[in-house]
Design an enzyme around this catalytic site. Structure first.
Site, PDB file in Angstrom:
ATOM      1  N   ASP A 181      39.582  51.991  16.593  1.00 51.08           N
ATOM      2  CA  ASP A 181      39.421  50.591  16.982  1.00 51.08           C
ATOM      3  C   ASP A 181      37.991  50.217  17.342  1.00 51.08           C
ATOM      4  OD1 ASP A 181      41.896  49.543  16.450  1.00 51.08           O
ATOM      5  OD2 ASP A 181      42.738  50.163  18.362  1.00 51.08           O
TER       6      ASP A 181
ATOM      7  N   ASP B  59      47.556  48.237  11.936  1.00 44.13           N
ATOM      8  CA  ASP B  59      46.459  47.573  12.644  1.00 44.13           C
ATOM      9  C   ASP B  59      45.089  48.015  12.115  1.00 44.13           C
ATOM     10  OD1 ASP B  59      48.831  48.318  14.015  1.00 44.13           O
ATOM     11  OD2 ASP B  59      48.023  47.803  15.957  1.00 44.13           O
TER      12      ASP B  59
HETATM   13  N1  GLY Z   1      46.193  47.387  17.882  1.00 44.38           N
HETATM   14  C1  GLY Z   1      47.145  47.482  18.920  1.00 44.38           C
HETATM   15  C2  GLY Z   1      48.046  46.320  19.053  1.00 44.38           C
HETATM   16  O1  GLY Z   1      48.077  45.431  18.229  1.00 44.38           O
HETATM   17  O2  GLY Z   1      48.758  46.286  20.027  1.00 44.38           O
END
Ligand code: GLY
Length: 413
Positions: free
Chosen positions: A115, A180
């Site tokens: 991330d 994600d």
């Molecule tokens: N990327 C983590 C979420 O969307 O909760």
């Protein structure tokens, strides 16, 4: 920082917009941006002396909950500040954006988290687009190099998490990849253009292709998690972590997919990705469980026949099925970009409905309430009993991005 400087900046903004257009859409966006400026000022006040902590959500008592610079959500608040600067041209917001962006720099060496795309591209990336500051560029290139270390050529993917497992499974994940992760590819596309080195582009495209192959179902809903054997590349598990069931459609995952594949189409021009983005959007918009205001339930399949939850949290105690405003904000922003490429009126109209719903009293907080966040009614991870029906910093970020795109996207007549 003095409140009066912000209010003055907002006043100038009203004059500028007021002079150029009387269109009701622009007035609607203008009102929301002024609100966002004032509410973000409240957020900055409530953050006060919380040195090194970034807004994330609220605690059970409604007070602000925060994260350190290594939390996956740390880049969204600086990104919001950069957007406010872009939208108002008020240098006060630039000062604040810089102040909240620079402390994230250590993440340029963060190889433990996929991330870093969210953390750094939404902060330094937005800052670089507006300022062309070379130090931001160098930080972003180093961040892209860190993200590249998570790519495994046997799996043809970037690793998302360091292990973990589905709540009901015995299998411990070895190389989990979550939907994600599509969002973090934007940093790699940027790095390729910026450095002229195609290696970043190739990894991004390879990851996207593997995701199409293994995360997507026939109806273009998607699995949240696909786990791989890191040596053979074989699939070990298809599961969920934050959705209702392994085979269900977690609303935010679907939104990440729509946004991610639309972005991959923008960066590659390959119609294959546009088609995937459209089909994922069509699943979202045509789903019978999507409420009329187009703010989805936290998962499209909650409680339906054929979907079995595997987690222990007792959601029946809630007495209702929470929505996820963050999924709507992400989807609305993505749909406006998708509209640009397809001119399909359904995408524009659905995005407009979502944005107007989010801006209504039902979802948009009263000035000074909601711990300084803009939106209410998002869901972080219901299966973990965490962040249920609360504000989330990324809901605000994508709401503001959607408003900005709405301001700049006219519907073809
Ligand atoms: N990327 C983590 C979420 O969307 O909760």
């Amino acid at each position: 920082m003095r409140n009066s400087r912000f209010i003055f900046g907002s006043f100038i903004f009203i004059l500028l917009v007021g002079c150029t257009s009387v269109d009701s859409r622009k007035k609607f966006v203008e009102e929301n941006i002024i609100y966002a400026c004032e509410q973000t000022h409240c957020m900055l006040t409530s953050l006060g002396e919380t040195q090194g902590r970034y807004p994330r959500s609220t605690k059970k008592d409604g007070s602000l909950s925060t994260t350190d610079i290594y939390g996956w959500t740390s880049g969204f608040f600086p990104g919001t500040l950069w957007m406010l600067y872009e939208l108002t041209n008020d240098s006060c917001w630039k000062e604040k954006a810089v102040e909240w962006t620079l402390p994230l720099e250590p993440n340029k060496y963060n190889t433990k988290d996929h991330d870093v795309g969210f953390m750094m591209y939404n902060s330094f990336g937005r800052g670089f687009a507006l300022t062309k500051d070379k130090s931001y560029r160098d930080i972003l290139v180093q961040t892209a190099n860190s993200l590249m270390t998570r790519f495994n050529p046997n799996v043809h993917s970037i690793k998302s998490w360091e292990g973990g497992k589905a709540p009901h499974d015995t299998i411990v994940w070895q190389f989990p990849v979550i939907i994600d992760n599509m969002m973090n590819l934007e940093l790699l596309f940027w790095a390729s253009k910026e450095t002229g080195d195609k290696k970043y582009y190739d990894v991004a495209v390879t990851h996207a292709n593997t995701t199409i192959k293994n995360h997507l179902r026939e109806d273009f809903s998607c699995y949240h998690v696909v786990d791989y054997d890191s040596i053979t590349g074989e699939i070990r598990d298809k599961a969920t972590a934050q959705g209702y069931a392994d085979n269900s459609a977690w609303a935010r995952g679907q939104a990440w997919g729509i946004y991610g594949f639309t972005m991959v189409y923008r960066e590659t021009g390959d119609p294959k990705y546009l088609s995937v983005a459209q089909k994922m959007a069509d699943f979202f918009l045509n789903n019978p469980s999507l409420p009329e205001d187009k703010i989805p339930l936290w998962d499209f399949n909650v409680g339906q026949d054929g979907y079995t939850k595997g987690w222990k949290f007792d959601d029946t105690k809630l007495g209702y099925i929470p929505r996820d405003a963050s999924a709507a904000a992400i989807a609305a922003s993505a749909l406006l970009e998708l509209y640009q490429y397809t001119k399909s009126p359904e995408y524009y109209d659905s995005a407009a409905t979502m944005i107007h719903s989010l801006a209504s009293d039902l979802y948009r907080a009263k000035l000074g309430d909601n711990a300084g966040f803009l939106l209410k009614h998002s869901t972080g991870s219901l299966p973990h009993g965490k962040e249920i029906d609360v504000p989330l910093v990324y809901a605000d970020y994508y709401f503001l991005e959607a408003l900005s795109r709405y301001l700049n996207t006219d519907k073809a007549s």
